[in-house]
Design a protein around this motif. Structure first.
Motif, mmCIF file in Angstrom:
data_model
loop_
_atom_site.group_PDB
_atom_site.id
_atom_site.type_symbol
_atom_site.label_atom_id
_atom_site.label_comp_id
_atom_site.label_asym_id
_atom_site.label_seq_id
_atom_site.Cartn_x
_atom_site.Cartn_y
_atom_site.Cartn_z
ATOM 1 N N PRO A 198 40.494 33.115 32.011
ATOM 2 C CA PRO A 198 40.673 34.486 31.235
ATOM 3 C C PRO A 198 39.937 34.331 29.692
ATOM 4 O O PRO A 198 40.090 32.999 29.065
ATOM 5 C CB PRO A 198 42.168 34.590 30.771
ATOM 6 C CG PRO A 198 42.706 33.732 31.707
ATOM 7 C CD PRO A 198 42.020 32.768 32.281
ATOM 8 N N ASP A 199 39.216 35.138 29.261
ATOM 9 C CA ASP A 199 38.451 34.942 27.900
ATOM 10 C C ASP A 199 38.663 36.147 27.269
ATOM 11 O O ASP A 199 38.499 37.275 27.465
ATOM 12 C CB ASP A 199 36.781 34.961 28.209
ATOM 13 C CG ASP A 199 36.175 34.881 27.001
ATOM 14 O OD1 ASP A 199 36.560 34.870 26.039
ATOM 15 O OD2 ASP A 199 34.873 34.454 27.210
ATOM 16 N N GLU A 200 39.755 35.980 26.093
ATOM 17 C CA GLU A 200 40.122 37.009 25.372
ATOM 18 C C GLU A 200 38.935 37.642 24.436
ATOM 19 O O GLU A 200 39.194 38.940 24.113
ATOM 20 C CB GLU A 200 41.365 36.439 24.315
ATOM 21 C CG GLU A 200 42.693 36.642 25.083
ATOM 22 C CD GLU A 200 43.887 36.112 24.164
ATOM 23 O OE1 GLU A 200 44.219 37.090 23.171
ATOM 24 O OE2 GLU A 200 44.240 35.143 24.186
ATOM 25 N N GLY A 252 46.304 38.682 34.232
ATOM 26 C CA GLY A 252 44.968 39.026 33.750
ATOM 27 C C GLY A 252 44.319 40.175 33.985
ATOM 28 O O GLY A 252 43.212 40.389 34.411
ATOM 29 N N ILE A 253 45.259 41.366 33.809
ATOM 30 C CA ILE A 253 44.619 42.639 34.017
ATOM 31 C C ILE A 253 44.055 43.138 32.685
ATOM 32 O O ILE A 253 44.933 43.458 31.741
ATOM 33 C CB ILE A 253 45.497 43.459 34.841
ATOM 34 C CG1 ILE A 253 46.004 42.957 36.044
ATOM 35 C CG2 ILE A 253 45.067 44.979 34.673
ATOM 36 C CD1 ILE A 253 47.139 43.453 36.826
ATOM 37 N N ALA A 298 36.746 34.630 38.490
ATOM 38 C CA ALA A 298 37.794 35.176 39.232
ATOM 39 C C ALA A 298 37.887 35.311 40.701
ATOM 40 O O ALA A 298 36.830 35.643 41.041
ATOM 41 C CB ALA A 298 38.359 36.441 38.614
ATOM 42 N N ILE A 299 38.803 34.456 41.333
ATOM 43 C CA ILE A 299 39.026 34.963 42.845
ATOM 44 C C ILE A 299 40.187 36.060 42.931
ATOM 45 O O ILE A 299 41.177 36.036 42.480
ATOM 46 C CB ILE A 299 39.503 33.534 43.254
ATOM 47 C CG1 ILE A 299 38.470 32.518 43.188
ATOM 48 C CG2 ILE A 299 39.435 33.754 44.952
ATOM 49 C CD1 ILE A 299 38.907 31.143 43.508
ATOM 50 N N LYS A 300 39.683 37.107 43.376
ATOM 51 C CA LYS A 300 40.493 38.195 43.421
ATOM 52 C C LYS A 300 40.895 38.790 44.976
ATOM 53 O O LYS A 300 40.121 38.670 45.749
ATOM 54 C CB LYS A 300 39.934 39.565 42.836
ATOM 55 C CG LYS A 300 39.550 39.292 41.200
ATOM 56 C CD LYS A 300 39.006 40.603 40.681
ATOM 57 C CE LYS A 300 39.056 40.121 39.177
ATOM 58 N NZ LYS A 300 38.628 41.283 38.360
ATOM 59 N N VAL A 301 42.223 39.179 44.988
ATOM 60 C CA VAL A 301 42.328 39.804 46.390
ATOM 61 C C VAL A 301 42.504 41.494 46.130
ATOM 62 O O VAL A 301 43.318 41.761 45.482
ATOM 63 C CB VAL A 301 43.948 39.101 46.947
ATOM 64 C CG1 VAL A 301 43.942 39.970 48.212
ATOM 65 C CG2 VAL A 301 43.527 37.729 47.094
ATOM 66 N N PRO A 302 41.694 42.070 46.625
ATOM 67 C CA PRO A 302 42.011 43.530 46.373
ATOM 68 C C PRO A 302 43.450 44.222 46.388
ATOM 69 O O PRO A 302 43.968 43.805 47.661
ATOM 70 C CB PRO A 302 40.942 44.145 47.332
ATOM 71 C CG PRO A 302 39.976 43.011 47.999
ATOM 72 C CD PRO A 302 40.889 41.864 47.905
ATOM 73 N N ASN A 303 43.515 45.168 45.773
ATOM 74 C CA ASN A 303 44.868 46.072 45.692
ATOM 75 C C ASN A 303 46.245 45.091 45.724
ATOM 76 O O ASN A 303 47.400 45.781 45.570
ATOM 77 C CB ASN A 303 44.857 46.847 46.903
ATOM 78 C CG ASN A 303 43.916 47.936 46.828
ATOM 79 O OD1 ASN A 303 42.614 47.411 47.011
ATOM 80 N ND2 ASN A 303 44.165 49.149 46.828
ATOM 81 N N ALA A 323 45.399 33.347 28.049
ATOM 82 C CA ALA A 323 45.230 32.168 28.920
ATOM 83 C C ALA A 323 46.493 31.484 29.111
ATOM 84 O O ALA A 323 46.679 31.033 30.264
ATOM 85 C CB ALA A 323 44.143 31.321 28.234
ATOM 86 N N PRO A 324 47.139 31.101 27.989
ATOM 87 C CA PRO A 324 48.486 30.344 28.425
ATOM 88 C C PRO A 324 49.533 30.960 29.197
ATOM 89 O O PRO A 324 49.788 30.334 30.138
ATOM 90 C CB PRO A 324 48.939 29.930 26.724
ATOM 91 C CG PRO A 324 48.298 30.546 25.993
ATOM 92 C CD PRO A 324 47.003 31.155 26.608
#
Lengths: 332, 458
Positions: free
Chosen positions: B273-275, B257-258, B283-288, B316-317
């Motif tokens: 994800p939203d195209e 999802g980048i 989004a729950i993100k972990v840096p780096n 998304a899929p």
């Protein structure tokens, strides 16, 4: 040597051979499947046991046949399979139902057995009818007009009668006692429609396709070709004779019926090959026009000439291991 | 309502291949497990191993039959649904499929007969060889089909003339860059699927009280396999991912999802994800972490979906399927270690003290299926819009059927497959419920027992 000429010819021959072997081998499986509803419960088990060790490999011959069509003649593969989309889909569903029923009928529990027996027979019937339909449509060049549809319908009904004969003849080899007698009766009944259809198809084929008529009925070819229909008629007469002779049947020569049917199948495919050649789809594309690149064919050719004798070798080995009358082998 | 025939053709193919892959996934792994059982009982003479072999060979046969019939469907559907693929790439795909038929299909189908019914007709050695040949056949089959699939993902060794592919080097075609990773990943996935299947069914038997010594031996075999292979799979998966990053960066961008290329990219654990908006909501993100995982560098640059305008897969899929696969993979590692610890410590075979483990294992019975399907969705949807990556678009090879035809047959297939899937699982349950006793007897003894039971009941 011109590989671009010989390799397509080799693969056309290999494909024809694979499909001929398929018709004979899976023909008897499917035939027995269609005969299943007419047997008692115990007899059903023996009938399934008579094809149990073989059916899977038998069915693989159609994968090889279609595989060669795909590998060697991708252009024709597209034309054939997209034109035959519906019958192919239905045939596959039939083969799926038939194939899984071998296991489900004994493993799913007694209360489901009757259901799976019915699906076994139904799947066999659907697959046989669809294969006839496909063959009929293919012989008339996949045109899809009214005459060829009628012709396809005729073969759709005819092919199951051949399969039933093959099934009955296989049971003469693999069974004894009451089931053997039933197989004799089934064969005596099915031999007439099969013969009628054989005759009708022989008359109808040149009528629906003028290209085929020209090949058969111009001199001097017509004289040279006479042995094919004559030998077919002879083999058919032999088939009737075997099924009606107590002496032959009760002295263990029932396998002659299967041989006679094999002769009919071989002759019919020689006739078919002669009718189509050099086209792979009648009137549309020749085997050389449809062929893959020579280097791709050559790569497969080496694999095929090494693997095919091995396959034939272990197929014979398997038939030897399971020779003789079918015993109660259990999927359970 | 009008359906897009292209979408329907893809759905139909997806339905068929999803149904099909369930069964080879079991049989590729299970036949080597069977070979192991077979060796154990040949060399130890232990009846329990013999029982394990004959119990599982029946489930193998059932799974194999479902794999065969659905596989035949696949071989026809290349032509019925994707004729353009064979016309354009037939010079490459054809021989690979041909070798699969020639080296694998006949071998498996022929010797399966001996494996199932030939025990009294051939020597012990021949029967053992037949078991090996079936296992070798299924593995060959996986080899060729995965080679073709990998070539479609990372094509090498070809040239194109007037839109048609020709082979330059068979070696490069067969051993294309993603093939070794895909083969290892799938083969290991099959073994893991088999491991959790045998543990799950055995656990279910144990909970029902129809277990014998064989049940626990089988469960321990599965636990050992899972404890070793599940962590191994994490490692292979990582290698496979790095290979994909090198050759199909758009797929990786969709998996993670980048949206925009960045250095020190964070890893999105969850989100939606939203195209349209080109963003991942909540989004729950972990840096780096994405940079670290993918480039093995804290500040490594990761390409985003913005780099592949018009050539990106549905996000998304792919994003979700990837998380399902990884999630189950991690669960497999934990359950694998836990079950190995619980089952090998004191060799505890008491269903009272093992209740929680047995419950967990029976829930995990088909976990391999879900992970494998999710993994294939990642790689196949992730390859879109291409059928041969970067060279041939899926939309350009589809057959020209009316949407009514394709929708009708799709409906038929889906009904049939649901029916078969329900029947398969119900039959497995039925077989697992049968008491162990009857299976250790010879056919004659069984017939006598049946007769006695019938008299008793009458």
């Amino acid at each position: 040597m011109d590989l671009g000429y010989w390799l397509p010819l080799f693969f056309a021959g290999a494909m024809g051979l694979a499909l001929l072997i398929y018709v004979i081998l899976d023909g008897y499986d499917l035939g027995i499947g269609m005969l299943l509803p007419f047997a008692s419960d115990d007899e059903k088990d023996v009938m399934v046991a008579a094809i149990g060790p073989f059916w899977d490999a038998n069915e693989t011959w159609i994968v090889l046949g279609v595989g060669i069509l795909l590998i060697a003649f991708p252009q024709a593969h597209s034309i054939v399979l997209t034109s035959l989309y519906l019958p192919v889909t239905l045939m596959l569903m039939g083969l799926i139902l038939r194939g899984v029923s071998f296991d489900f009928r004994v493993k799913a529990g007694d209360k489901h057995k009757a259901k799976w027996n019915r699906l076994f027979a139904f799947g066999s019937l659907v697959a046989s009818v669809c294969q006839g339909w496909m063959l009929g449509a293919f012989v008339t060049g996949l045109t899809g007009d009214a005459t060829s549809t009628l012709f396809a319908a005729l073969i759709a009904v005819a092919l199951p009668s051949l399969y039933i004969m093959l099934g009955a003849a296989w049971l003469l080899i693999k069974t004894e006692g009451e089931l053997f007698n039933k197989a004799v009766r089934w064969g005596r009944m099915a031999v007439w429609p099969m013969g009628g259809f054989l005759l009708l198809i022989s008359i109808a084929t040149p009528l629906v396709s003028s290209a085929i008529a020209d090949k058969w009925f111009t001199l001097p070819n017509a004289i040279g070709l006479m042995p094919i229909p004559l030998a077919t008629a002879l083999a058919y007469a032999g088939l009737i004779w075997v099924f009606n002779s107590k002496q032959i049947l009760h002295n263990g020569y029932g396998w002659l019926a299967f041989v006679a049917l094999m002769v009919v199948c071989v002759l019919a495919s020689i006739g078919l090959a002669y009718s189509l050649f050099p086209d792979i789809v009648l009137g549309r594309i020749s085997i050389w026009e449809a062929a893959s690149a020579t280097e791709s064919l050559l790569f497969t050719f080496w694999g095929a000439i090494i693997a095919l004798p091995m396959i034939l070798g272990y197929t014979i080995f398997i038939y030897r291991v399971f020779r003789g009358k079918a015993t109660h082998l259990s999927y359970e | 309502m009008e359906f897009d025939p292209f979408l329907l053709a893809r759905l139909q193919f997806a339905a068929n291949i999803s149904f099909h892959i369930l069964f080879p996934t079991i049989t590729i792994g299970l036949c080597w497990v069977l070979f192991y059982f077979r060796l154990r009982y040949t060399f130890s003479g232990d009846k329990a191993w013999e029982y394990a072999y004959f119990f599982w060979v029946k489930i193998f046969a059932l799974s194999f039959a479902l794999g065969v019939v659905s596989g035949i469907t696949m071989s026809f559907q290349f032509g019925t649904n994707w004729p353009g693929f064979m016309e354009r790439a037939g010079n490459i795909a054809g021989p690979l499929l041909g070798y699969e038929v020639l080296t694998a299909f006949f071998l498996e189908a022929s010797f399966l007969g001996i494996m199932l019914f030939g025990k009294d007709r051939v020597s012990n050695r021949t029967h053992l060889i037949a078991t090996v040949l079936v296992a070798v056949g299924t593995s060959f089959s996986a080899f060729w089909i995965l080679s073709l699939n990998s070539w479609m993902q990372t094509p090498t060794g070809y040239r194109i003339e007037e839109g048609v592919f020709f082979v330059e080097s068979w070696w490069e075609v067969i051993f294309n860059p993603s093939f070794p990773y895909r083969l290892a990943h799938m083969f290991n996935a099959s073994l893991l699927t088999a491991a959790f299947l045998i543990m799950g069914v055995s656990a279910w038997r144990a909970m029902r009280g129809v277990d014998g010594p064989a049940t626990w031996k089988v469960m321990r075999t599965g636990a050992l396999m899972a404890a070793v292979l599940a962590p191994l799979q994490v490692w292979i998966g990582d290698l496979h991912g790095l290979n994909t990053l090198e050759h199909q960066p758009a797929k990786i961008a969709a998996m993670e999802g980048i949206w925009e290329t960045e250095k020190g990219a964070p890893l999105t654990l969850f989100g939606f994800p939203d195209e349209e908006a080109k963003t991942t909501h909540m989004a729950i993100k972990v840096p780096n972490l994405a940079s670290l995982v993918l480039t093995h560098e804290w500040d490594g640059e990761v390409l985003g979906l913005n780099e592949f305008e018009g050539e990106t897969p549905p996000v998304a899929p792919v994003f979700w399927a990837f998380r399902v696969m990884v999630g189950i993979g991690m669960l497999m590692v934990l359950v694998g270690w836990w079950s190995a610890w619980r089952l090998f410590r004191n060799r505890d075979e008491n269903r009272e003290t093992q209740t929680w483990l047995l419950r967990a294992l029976s829930v995990m019975t088909f976990s391999g299926w879900i992970a494998v399907l999710a993994g294939w969705y990642v790689t196949e949807i992730g390859r879109q819009p291409w059928v041969v990556d970067g060279l041939l678009r899926t939309a350009d090879v589809v057959a020209d059927h009316s949407s009514a035809t394709v929708a009708g047959t799709l409906f038929g297939y889906v009904l049939l497959y649901l029916f078969l899937l329900v029947s398969y699982i119900a039959t497995l349950r039925h077989m697992a419920t049968k008491p162990a006793r009857s299976l250790t007897l010879t056919p004659q003894q069984r017939a006598m027992n049946d007769a006695e039971t019938a008299e008793g009941e009458a």
